[in-house]
Design a protein around this motif. Structure first.
Motif, PDB file in Angstrom:
ATOM      1  N   ALA A 159       0.839  -1.207   0.000  1.00 23.91           N
ATOM      2  CA  ALA A 159       0.000   0.000   0.000  1.00 23.91           C
ATOM      3  C   ALA A 159       0.870   1.252   0.000  1.00 23.91           C
ATOM      4  O   ALA A 159       0.626   2.199  -0.767  1.00 23.91           O
ATOM      5  CB  ALA A 159      -0.925  -0.016   1.214  1.00 23.91           C
ATOM      6  N   GLN A 160       1.894   1.251   0.868  1.00 22.17           N
ATOM      7  CA  GLN A 160       2.800   2.402   0.930  1.00 22.17           C
ATOM      8  C   GLN A 160       3.548   2.580  -0.385  1.00 22.17           C
ATOM      9  O   GLN A 160       3.778   3.698  -0.839  1.00 22.17           O
ATOM     10  CB  GLN A 160       3.801   2.211   2.069  1.00 22.17           C
ATOM     11  CG  GLN A 160       3.229   2.496   3.441  1.00 22.17           C
ATOM     12  CD  GLN A 160       2.794   3.954   3.581  1.00 22.17           C
ATOM     13  OE1 GLN A 160       3.506   4.866   3.183  1.00 22.17           O
ATOM     14  NE2 GLN A 160       1.603   4.160   4.109  1.00 22.17           N
ATOM     15  N   ARG A 161       3.927   1.459  -0.989  1.00 23.55           N
ATOM     16  CA  ARG A 161       4.663   1.517  -2.257  1.00 23.55           C
ATOM     17  C   ARG A 161       3.807   2.181  -3.345  1.00 23.55           C
ATOM     18  O   ARG A 161       4.292   3.006  -4.117  1.00 23.55           O
ATOM     19  CB  ARG A 161       5.047   0.090  -2.667  1.00 23.55           C
ATOM     20  CG  ARG A 161       6.067  -0.005  -3.760  1.00 23.55           C
ATOM     21  CD  ARG A 161       6.492  -1.445  -3.958  1.00 23.55           C
ATOM     22  NE  ARG A 161       7.271  -1.952  -2.842  1.00 23.55           N
ATOM     23  CZ  ARG A 161       7.571  -3.228  -2.658  1.00 23.55           C
ATOM     24  NH1 ARG A 161       7.161  -4.124  -3.522  1.00 23.55           N
ATOM     25  NH2 ARG A 161       8.292  -3.613  -1.623  1.00 23.55           N
ATOM     26  N   ILE A 162       2.530   1.821  -3.378  1.00 27.49           N
ATOM     27  CA  ILE A 162       1.627   2.385  -4.387  1.00 27.49           C
ATOM     28  C   ILE A 162       1.374   3.868  -4.106  1.00 27.49           C
ATOM     29  O   ILE A 162       1.397   4.697  -5.023  1.00 27.49           O
ATOM     30  CB  ILE A 162       0.303   1.597  -4.411  1.00 27.49           C
ATOM     31  CG1 ILE A 162       0.557   0.177  -4.940  1.00 27.49           C
ATOM     32  CG2 ILE A 162      -0.733   2.304  -5.270  1.00 27.49           C
ATOM     33  CD1 ILE A 162      -0.633  -0.752  -4.818  1.00 27.49           C
ATOM     34  N   VAL A 163       1.157   4.188  -2.826  1.00 23.79           N
ATOM     35  CA  VAL A 163       0.913   5.592  -2.460  1.00 23.79           C
ATOM     36  C   VAL A 163       2.114   6.457  -2.833  1.00 23.79           C
ATOM     37  O   VAL A 163       1.978   7.531  -3.425  1.00 23.79           O
ATOM     38  CB  VAL A 163       0.609   5.707  -0.944  1.00 23.79           C
ATOM     39  CG1 VAL A 163       0.648   7.166  -0.504  1.00 23.79           C
ATOM     40  CG2 VAL A 163      -0.738   5.096  -0.620  1.00 23.79           C
ATOM     41  N   ARG A 164       3.306   5.966  -2.485  1.00 24.80           N
ATOM     42  CA  ARG A 164       4.520   6.736  -2.790  1.00 24.80           C
ATOM     43  C   ARG A 164       4.722   6.873  -4.304  1.00 24.80           C
ATOM     44  O   ARG A 164       5.174   7.911  -4.779  1.00 24.80           O
ATOM     45  CB  ARG A 164       5.742   6.062  -2.150  1.00 24.80           C
ATOM     46  CG  ARG A 164       5.869   6.313  -0.662  1.00 24.80           C
ATOM     47  CD  ARG A 164       7.290   6.015  -0.178  1.00 24.80           C
ATOM     48  NE  ARG A 164       7.629   4.616  -0.362  1.00 24.80           N
ATOM     49  CZ  ARG A 164       7.455   3.679   0.568  1.00 24.80           C
ATOM     50  NH1 ARG A 164       6.963   4.009   1.733  1.00 24.80           N
ATOM     51  NH2 ARG A 164       7.789   2.430   0.318  1.00 24.80           N
ATOM     52  N   ALA A 165       4.370   5.822  -5.034  1.00 26.25           N
ATOM     53  CA  ALA A 165       4.526   5.880  -6.493  1.00 26.25           C
ATOM     54  C   ALA A 165       3.633   6.962  -7.087  1.00 26.25           C
ATOM     55  O   ALA A 165       4.083   7.766  -7.920  1.00 26.25           O
ATOM     56  CB  ALA A 165       4.193   4.523  -7.102  1.00 26.25           C
ATOM     57  N   LYS A 166       2.384   6.991  -6.658  1.00 25.86           N
ATOM     58  CA  LYS A 166       1.464   8.009  -7.185  1.00 25.86           C
ATOM     59  C   LYS A 166       1.909   9.407  -6.763  1.00 25.86           C
ATOM     60  O   LYS A 166       1.836  10.359  -7.555  1.00 25.86           O
ATOM     61  CB  LYS A 166       0.040   7.708  -6.702  1.00 25.86           C
ATOM     62  CG  LYS A 166      -0.569   6.483  -7.375  1.00 25.86           C
ATOM     63  CD  LYS A 166      -2.017   6.276  -7.044  1.00 25.86           C
ATOM     64  CE  LYS A 166      -2.212   5.727  -5.669  1.00 25.86           C
ATOM     65  NZ  LYS A 166      -3.598   5.266  -5.430  1.00 25.86           N
TER      66      LYS A 166
END
Length: 420
Positions: A159-166
């Motif tokens: 979840a954090q990886r996706i949030v940071r990517a966006k």
């Protein structure tokens, strides 16, 4: 239709339409994260309305229209975004004043939008792990939990990886576009790399109790087919599709009755999926008819050699060796050398393979790669050097993180023990 059946139908429709929705919305709002939120909002509205009104004739257009209206509401509520609305150059108020046309498909240029979304999700500004997670989320439609389970990672981590990517994409101000000329070629390489990374994780899981994860292979192939439709003149795209289709044809034969790995030459070829092989060979033919063939086309040609052999002993190893020689010249790497060593050992004997393998044995890139000692052990067995082979298999077993593979390697090490 019961409410539960309707909800299942809605979720199925959303899974199909999600990538198109996010792509079309990102073109309008220029923000991947916001586009995803708006698409999710349209799903919630559908879940509330469709059980009573029924599923509309064109659910994708209905969802898009609803999401666009949510975008208008968002910009109205958020005065801070008013200036951004002007900057967008898209008059959302025109959308509001226009009667919804729910009988036509999604935007005519949705194909372009999907291509832009693929390039955005695989932007080099993101780490490889972030590109994979974001691609599976936005284009594959997988939930955070599904991605976490697929890669054996904690859900909060994904979840954090996706949030940071966006967030990284938004902060970097990445344009929502297909890059041109040389930059496009460079970005296309990144896109293909991500798709193949996803496929390979499904084809040979790096960790866990399962040897394969077919769902990841299917997602990578589905995205590859979309990309081939959007970039029909790109030989490497068709090459990657061909490679994935042919390799995926062996999935049923890659594991035994108890989930144990079955190596290529020992597989029951009657279990190979002939439809996928035909699709793969057709994609390879298409790729070879185009200019710009590269490493994926060569790898697909190697896979085709295996697919065309009715029995393992009919494999054209000399042809495969020649293709690996070309691949090593085009994209030299320790892993390519490792595979080239295997091909040469099959074509010209284990000594020929060992001659290629030994010079790269101390390469730092392969220091913790379990396939190096595994392959070397195989060569040594064929040369009758069983004691050395046992050490190599035990070393390989200590390096792999896949439990099924560890058992296989320890069995091979035990088989090298001299008879009591």
């Amino acid at each position: 239709m019961t409410q539960r059946e309707t909800h299942r139908a809605i979720e199925a429709v959303f899974r199909i339409e999600q990538a198109k929705l996010i792509a079309g919305l990102t073109r309008i709002v220029r923000d991947v994260g916001l586009a995803e939120e708006l698409a999710q909002d349209s799903l919630i509205v559908a879940l509330n309305h469709w059980p009573e009104s029924g599923v509309p004739r064109n659910p994708g257009a209905w969802l898009m229209q609803t999401a666009k209206r949510r975008a208008i509401d968002y910009f109205r509520r958020n005065k801070m975004a008013a200036r951004k609305l002007d900057e967008l150059g898209y008059d959302l108020r025109e959308i509001e004043s226009t009667a919804p046309d729910l009988d036509t498909p999604l935007d005519d240029d949705v194909g372009d939008d999907l291509l832009k979304l693929i390039f955005t999700s695989c932007h080099p500004v993101l780490s490889a792990e972030a590109r994979v997670a974001l691609t599976l989320r936005l284009l594959g439609g997988l939930t955070t939990d599904e991605i976490a389970r697929a890669f054996l990672a904690a859900e909060p981590t994904i979840a954090q990886r996706i949030v940071r990517a966006k967030k990284s994409l938004a902060e970097a101000g990445m344009p929502f576009e297909v890059p041109r000329a040389e930059e496009r070629a460079a970005r296309m390489a990144s896109v293909l790399e991500v798709l193949y990374l996803i496929f390979n994780e499904g084809y040979s899981a790096t960790a866990g109790d399962d040897w394969t994860r077919p769902q990841l292979c299917e997602e990578a192939m589905r995205l590859g087919r979309i990309l081939a439709g959007l970039a029909p003149a790109d030989a490497e795209v068709h090459g990657l599709v061909a490679l994935m289709e042919i390799q995926a044809s062996r999935l049923r034969a890659r594991t035994g009755a108890n989930g144990e790995p079955v190596l290529l030459l020992e597989q029951n070829r009657a279990l190979w999926d002939q439809m996928l092989i035909r699709r793969g060979l057709a994609a390879l033919q298409k790729a070879e008819s185009l200019t710009g063939a590269g490493p994926y086309v060569l790898q697909a040609a190697i896979a085709a050699c295996h697919a065309r052999a009715r029995r393992a002993d009919e494999t054209d190893w000399r042809r495969i060796s020649a293709l690996y020689d070309m691949l090593a010249e085009l994209t030299p790497s320790p892993v390519v050398e490792l595979n080239r060593a295997v091909a040469h050992s099959m074509a010209f004997g284990a000594g020929a393979g060992l001659a290629i393998l030994d010079p790269i044995a101390d390469d730092p890139a392969l220091r913790n790669y379990h396939l190096l000692p595994s392959v070397r052990g195989d060569f040594l067995v064929k040369l009758g050097r069983l004691a050395e082979a046992r050490v190599e298999f035990e070393r390989a077993a200590g390096l792999t993180r896949n439990e099924r593979e560890r058992v296989l390697l320890l069995d091979r090490a035990a088989a090298c023990q001299p008879a009591a």
